[in-house]
Every structure is written in C-alpha cells, then in structure tokens.
Design a protein around this motif. Structure first.
Motif, PDB file in Angstrom:
ATOM      1  N   PHE A   1       0.801  -1.217   0.000  1.00 27.91           N
ATOM      2  CA  PHE A   1       0.000   0.000   0.000  1.00 27.91           C
ATOM      3  C   PHE A   1       0.839   1.274   0.000  1.00 27.91           C
ATOM      4  O   PHE A   1       0.291   2.371   0.005  1.00 27.91           O
ATOM      5  N   GLU A   2       2.150   1.120   0.022  1.00 28.96           N
ATOM      6  CA  GLU A   2       3.005   2.309   0.116  1.00 28.96           C
ATOM      7  C   GLU A   2       2.799   3.246  -1.064  1.00 28.96           C
ATOM      8  O   GLU A   2       2.698   4.468  -0.895  1.00 28.96           O
ATOM      9  N   ASP A   3       2.726   2.694  -2.271  1.00 25.21           N
ATOM     10  CA  ASP A   3       2.585   3.525  -3.465  1.00 25.21           C
ATOM     11  C   ASP A   3       1.262   3.298  -4.192  1.00 25.21           C
ATOM     12  O   ASP A   3       1.015   3.915  -5.224  1.00 25.21           O
ATOM     13  N   MET A   4       0.442   2.394  -3.681  1.00 21.42           N
ATOM     14  CA  MET A   4      -0.808   2.085  -4.365  1.00 21.42           C
ATOM     15  C   MET A   4      -1.894   3.094  -4.003  1.00 21.42           C
ATOM     16  O   MET A   4      -2.163   3.316  -2.819  1.00 21.42           O
TER      17      MET A   4
END
Length: 354
Positions: A234-237
């Motif tokens: 979920f860091e870049d999503m």
C-alpha cells in the motif's frame, strides 16, 4: 502465486472516487457482492446490563495486555487448548473455538467492557449456554451472511442438554480465555484496537493437529510478515473507494487484518472496499467470518468455503449464499413482527372486553 500477489486483483482507476448513498445502485466493482444488510431493530434485554453494573472488578484475576498482542493471542490459544484437553472436552475443536468467538463477539464494548469477565464467570451452566445463544442470535440478526458462514462455531449451542463433561470443558475454556486477557484484546469500542491481532487464527493454529495442518496444506503467515507485506503493497498504491480485494486462500483473514490496519493508519475507511475470502477449511472460513465482524471490515464482505483449485472462483457462489441468508433473515423478521402485531391486537381486544 505468492501471498503478496493476492492484492493484485483490484478493480482500480476507473472506479468512482466517492461512496454511494445507501439508496444508490451498487458500484460496478462491488456488483457481485451482496448489498449492505438493512438495519433491523433488535430489542436487547436490560438484565445483563443491570447485572454488569453491580460487578466489582477482581483486579487480581484479569490483567491488561502489556506485551505484543500477537504473543498474547497465542498465549490465550495455548491456555484454551490446555483447558479444553485437560477437561477432556473431546476432539472437536470447533467448540472451544466457538467459545472464544462468543466471548470476542459479546456486544458490550468500551473501556470497562473487560469487567464483563466477572459476569461471565458468575453464570451457571444453563445461563452460560443461554448467553452464548443470545450473542449468536443477535449477530445473526445483524449479519446473517457472516453468522451462517460461522455455523461450525455455534451449532453446538443448540444442544439443549449438553453432557456434564462438555459443560465442564466449556467452562474451563471460558475461564482460561478470560483470565489470560481475551477481553482486553477484543472488547474495545474502537475497531483499530480490536484488529491488533487474530485470536481466532491463533486458536485454530494451536489446537489443530500437525497432521490436519499438513492435510489441508495450511500455513500460518506470521502477523508481522503480513503487516510488512501490507505496508509495502500500500506504500505507493492509490486506494480508492470501490476497489475489491480477493484472497483465494485466506485462512482466518490475517492478511486482511494487516491491510485494514494500514488503511486506518492512513485514515481510510475499510467499509468503502470489497473483501472476498475463500478457504478450503470450514473452521478457518468460520473464523474469518467472526473476524470480519470483530475487525469491522464493513458491509461488503464475502467469505467462501471450498477448494479454489478445483471449483474455481467461489465468489459468485458465496455471494448467492449471502443473499439467501439476508433474505431468510428478512423473511423471519417480517413474520416475527407480524406475530407481535397480532399478539398486541389480541391483548387490546382482551382489555376492551374485560
């Protein structure tokens, strides 16, 4: 496919950015999920609350969890396993799992809810069984789709006359779970704190034999690993309302627990997403259904039980079963309301004739 890939099946950028109102048609990405359960009025007896109000905490018996909640969950699971087998409860681990699930789902929430432990221990065998039934009945009214999936964990409470050995073993599990601090993990009114660990998964992992684990090809993902995977994913999503997550070998839902914690850290509401999970093990699927309530995943949840490799995508089947559960609840609720109205009219007629 690795577990990290389980989050790859997401309907993404073309989804609406704002959630619909309850009256609006379902989102395109959630069209195969059942609608949110309609509100149902539940009359709750005041007797348990009155009894709880007079309880004085036995501080020497119940301790807050001071260490890693995952370690505490396995400590509870080991205590439950020892209590059940020491009391000669039998081979059926669905009963001790169901006891833990009932205590975790007990609707009293808040900072002082753990004091309910004293109330639970004050009940005799008949009262204890009645409390179990009322807890499951309440949640069946609220979420019949999930409670029907959790049937293996509560069907035993319908036994009107359990044997003394069963009653003794159930009481031993209640005492073990409470004194090890179960309610400190599960009775918060904030779902974030109820989602700090997976107690149902821990109980299943500890109580199931190694042979059964091997036969079902079960592998328990360490919660710290699940949390790391979720944060990395979920860091870049970009997470947008309407996305749907699918976990074909989900166990009791440990990956979803990690995911919703990351979402809440980002101030994202899990209710705006779809969650579907399948597992070949009916006890794991039942535990996932309990966890979906406990962790407050929201209204768009599907839990399926079956062999994904042989049966393919189980989502459609689970969606149909969920709709049938909701329809059955609504039908029985309407019948009960109709009977209550008739009884009220008959009472008025009797009063007028008196």
């Amino acid at each position: 496919m690795s577990q990290l890939d389980l989050f790859a099946d997401i309907d993404g950028p073309d989804q609406p950015s704002t959630p619909p109102t309850p009256a609006a048609p379902p989102r395109r990405s959630l069209a195969d999920l059942p609608p949110a359960p309609a509100p149902v009025t539940v009359t709750v007896s005041a007797q348990p609350r009155a009894k709880l109000a007079t309880v004085k905490p036995k501080l020497g018996h119940y301790r807050p969890t001071q260490r890693n909640p995952h370690e505490t969950a396995f400590d509870i699971a080991e205590a439950v396993s020892y209590a059940w087998h020491h009391a000669q409860g039998g081979a059926g681990i669905e009963v001790p799992m169901g006891v833990v699930a009932t205590l975790a789902l007990w609707p009293l929430r808040g900072p002082d809810a753990y004091l309910a432990a004293d109330w639970w221990l004050s009940l005799d065998d008949t009262q204890l069984l009645t409390a179990f039934r009322e807890c499951w009945a309440r949640w069946w009214i609220m979420r019949p789709d999930l409670i029907d999936r959790a049937t293996p964990l509560h069907k035993w409470v319908d036994d009107e006359k359990p044997g003394p050995k069963r009653a003794r073993a159930v009481r031993a599990v209640v005492e073990a779970a409470l004194t090890r601090g179960l309610l400190h993990l599960t009775s918060s009114d904030d779902p974030y704190f109820r989602s700090t660990t997976d107690v149902m998964g821990a109980v299943l992992a500890v109580m199931r034999s190694q042979g059964a684990h091997d036969a079902l090809a079960e592998f328990h993902t360490p919660p710290e690993v699940a949390e790391l995977m979720a944060r990395m994913m979920f860091e870049d999503m970009p997470l947008k309302p309407g996305m749907k997550f699918d976990e074909p070998t989900g166990g009791t839902g440990g990956m979803y627990r990690a995911a919703v914690q990351v979402m809440r850290d980002k101030s994202i509401d899990p209710h705006e997403f779809g969650w579907s999970l399948a597992d070949i093990d009916e006890l794991a699927a039942a535990g996932a259904a309990v966890n979906a309530i406990l962790w407050d995943l929201g209204p768009h949840v599907l839990i399926a039980c079956g062999d994904t490799l042989h049966e393919g995508n189980l989502t459609a089947k689970a969606a149909q079963e969920a709709r049938e559960s909701l329809e059955r609840r609504d039908r029985l609720h309407s019948q009960a309301a109709f009977l209550a109205a008739i009884q009220k009219v008959e009472a008025l007629v009797r009063d007028a004739a008196a």
